[in-house]
Motif scaffolding. Structure first.
Motif, short mmCIF file in Angstrom:
data_model
loop_
_atom_site.label_atom_id
_atom_site.label_comp_id
_atom_site.label_asym_id
_atom_site.label_seq_id
_atom_site.Cartn_x
_atom_site.Cartn_y
_atom_site.Cartn_z
N ILE A 115 0.75 -1.02 0.05
CA ILE A 115 -0.18 -0.08 -0.08
C ILE A 115 0.98 1.33 0.02
CG2 ILE A 115 -1.67 1.30 1.34
CD1 ILE A 115 -2.90 -1.28 2.19
N GLU A 116 1.99 1.12 0.82
CA GLU A 116 2.73 2.39 0.93
C GLU A 116 3.62 2.74 -0.45
OE1 GLU A 116 4.45 5.76 2.13
OE2 GLU A 116 2.90 4.72 3.22
N THR A 117 4.05 1.63 -1.16
CA THR A 117 4.61 1.63 -2.39
C THR A 117 3.69 2.28 -3.49
OG1 THR A 117 6.00 -0.41 -1.92
CG2 THR A 117 5.83 0.22 -4.26
N LEU A 118 2.62 1.69 -3.35
CA LEU A 118 1.53 2.30 -4.24
C LEU A 118 1.13 3.84 -4.24
CD1 LEU A 118 -0.63 1.68 -6.72
CD2 LEU A 118 -2.25 0.89 -5.07
N ASN A 119 1.25 4.21 -2.84
CA ASN A 119 0.98 5.54 -2.39
C ASN A 119 2.06 6.37 -2.84
OD1 ASN A 119 -0.42 7.48 -0.95
ND2 ASN A 119 0.94 7.38 0.91
N LYS A 120 3.21 5.97 -2.69
CA LYS A 120 4.47 6.71 -3.15
C LYS A 120 4.52 6.80 -4.76
CE LYS A 120 7.60 5.55 0.24
NZ LYS A 120 8.84 5.00 0.77
N ALA A 121 3.83 5.67 -5.40
CA ALA A 121 3.85 5.67 -6.98
C ALA A 121 2.95 6.99 -7.55
CB ALA A 121 3.26 4.46 -7.54
N CYS B 2 2.17 9.47 -5.89
CA CYS B 2 2.70 10.92 -5.46
C CYS B 2 3.63 11.30 -6.52
CB CYS B 2 3.64 10.85 -4.26
SG CYS B 2 2.32 10.68 -2.72
N THR B 3 4.25 10.44 -7.49
CA THR B 3 5.00 10.93 -8.31
C THR B 3 4.12 11.89 -9.42
OG1 THR B 3 4.66 9.08 -9.82
CG2 THR B 3 6.47 8.75 -8.10
N LEU B 4 3.05 11.69 -9.34
CA LEU B 4 2.24 12.70 -10.50
C LEU B 4 2.20 14.10 -9.91
CD1 LEU B 4 -0.77 10.16 -10.87
CD2 LEU B 4 0.74 10.70 -12.46
N PRO B 5 2.42 15.09 -10.77
CA PRO B 5 2.32 16.48 -10.38
C PRO B 5 0.92 16.71 -9.77
CG PRO B 5 1.96 16.40 -12.98
CD PRO B 5 2.43 15.08 -12.25
N GLY B 6 1.15 17.57 -8.58
CA GLY B 6 -0.09 18.01 -7.76
C GLY B 6 -0.64 17.05 -7.05
N ALA C 80 -2.94 10.82 -2.92
CA ALA C 80 -2.51 9.66 -3.31
C ALA C 80 -3.13 8.48 -2.44
CB ALA C 80 -0.98 9.52 -3.12
N GLN C 81 -3.38 8.75 -0.91
CA GLN C 81 -3.97 7.73 -0.12
C GLN C 81 -5.16 7.70 -0.58
OE1 GLN C 81 -4.12 9.14 3.76
NE2 GLN C 81 -3.39 7.09 4.56
N ARG C 82 -6.21 8.75 -0.87
CA ARG C 82 -7.59 8.39 -1.34
C ARG C 82 -7.56 7.80 -2.31
NH1 ARG C 82 -7.74 13.96 0.47
NH2 ARG C 82 -7.70 14.62 -1.83
N PHE C 83 -6.75 7.97 -3.67
CA PHE C 83 -6.53 7.09 -4.62
C PHE C 83 -6.37 5.57 -4.42
CE2 PHE C 83 -4.67 10.80 -7.28
CZ PHE C 83 -5.83 11.26 -7.54
N VAL C 84 -5.57 5.26 -3.31
CA VAL C 84 -5.05 3.99 -3.17
C VAL C 84 -6.31 3.26 -2.55
CG1 VAL C 84 -3.51 2.44 -1.55
CG2 VAL C 84 -2.61 4.32 -3.12
N TYR C 85 -7.03 3.87 -1.30
CA TYR C 85 -7.94 3.48 -0.75
C TYR C 85 -9.02 3.14 -1.61
CZ TYR C 85 -5.37 3.50 3.60
OH TYR C 85 -4.36 3.22 4.37
N HIS C 86 -9.61 4.30 -2.68
CA HIS C 86 -10.66 4.13 -3.40
C HIS C 86 -10.53 2.97 -4.30
CE1 HIS C 86 -13.83 5.16 -6.09
NE2 HIS C 86 -13.00 4.81 -7.22
N LEU C 87 -9.44 2.69 -4.99
CA LEU C 87 -9.20 1.39 -5.85
C LEU C 87 -9.16 0.11 -5.11
CD1 LEU C 87 -6.22 3.02 -8.14
CD2 LEU C 87 -8.59 2.64 -8.92
#
Length: 194
Positions: free
Chosen positions: A2-8, A10-14, A20-27
């Motif tokens: 989960i932390e790796t996905l969160n960091k991934a 975070c590489t997106l601008p903005g 990122a955490q919201r994206f991860v948990y939603h998916l």
């Protein structure tokens, strides 16, 4: 994981850690099918999207659709900072020439010079082609203006017309909300009203 996905994300601008955490948990909680679809689309794009051999935009082919289109005007070359800028210009439906993508702007502090922007390739195009006009469509930032000035000086030796896109008050905009630099650009770039 989960932390790796969160960091991934975070590489997106903005995208910060909370987004990122919201994206991860939603998916993971609500849309696993969407997550698999996103993962497949990303892998496909990373493996198949490359830079156009002519204009340097992103393309799935050696030449993008614009460069491969014989109807486009080869004598006009619009210089932009990003592939997204091409998309914005194309949506206007007005420009019928070709493009050159810098993929950035001059920034010596960040180690971005002329070679990183492919300006040697741009100069080679001026040598080889019958380009009559270069349209400088870099952003109206300090870096964008410096980049436009550099390209203008480089292109002068080739006897081409060098133009700059207009900057100023947007349609629907109100003067009282515009900053002083925008107003100054609008006044200096004014044209006859008929």
């Amino acid at each position: 994981m989960i932390e790796t996905l969160n960091k991934a994300f975070c590489t997106l601008p903005g995208v910060g850690s909370k987004t990122a955490q919201r994206f991860v948990y939603h998916l993971l909680e609500r849309n696993r099918d969407g997550g698999f679809e996103l993962a497949k689309a990303l892998v496909d794009a990373m493996e198949h999207v490359q830079h156009c051999n002519s204009c340097r935009t992103l393309s799935e082919k050696t030449l993008c659709n614009i460069c491969a289109n014989d109807v486009r005007d080869d004598t006009q070359l619009c210089v932009v900072e990003t592939p997204a800028d091409i998309h914005a210009i194309e949506q206007s439906g007005v420009y019928r020439g070709k493009y050159f993508v810098l993929s950035g702007y001059l920034s010596p502090i960040d180690g971005i010079g002329a070679s990183e922007l492919g300006l040697d390739e741009l100069e080679q195009k001026l040598v080889e082609r019958h380009i009559k006009e270069i349209i400088l469509a870099t952003n109206a930032t300090v870096e964008g203006e410096v980049t436009a000035h550099y390209i203008s000086n480089m292109a002068k030796q080739f006897e081409v017309q060098i133009t700059r896109i207009a900057h100023g008050i947007p349609i629907g905009g109100e003067l009282e909300y515009a900053d002083i630099n925008t107003i100054a650009h609008a006044l200096s770039g004014r044209k006859n009203y008929t």
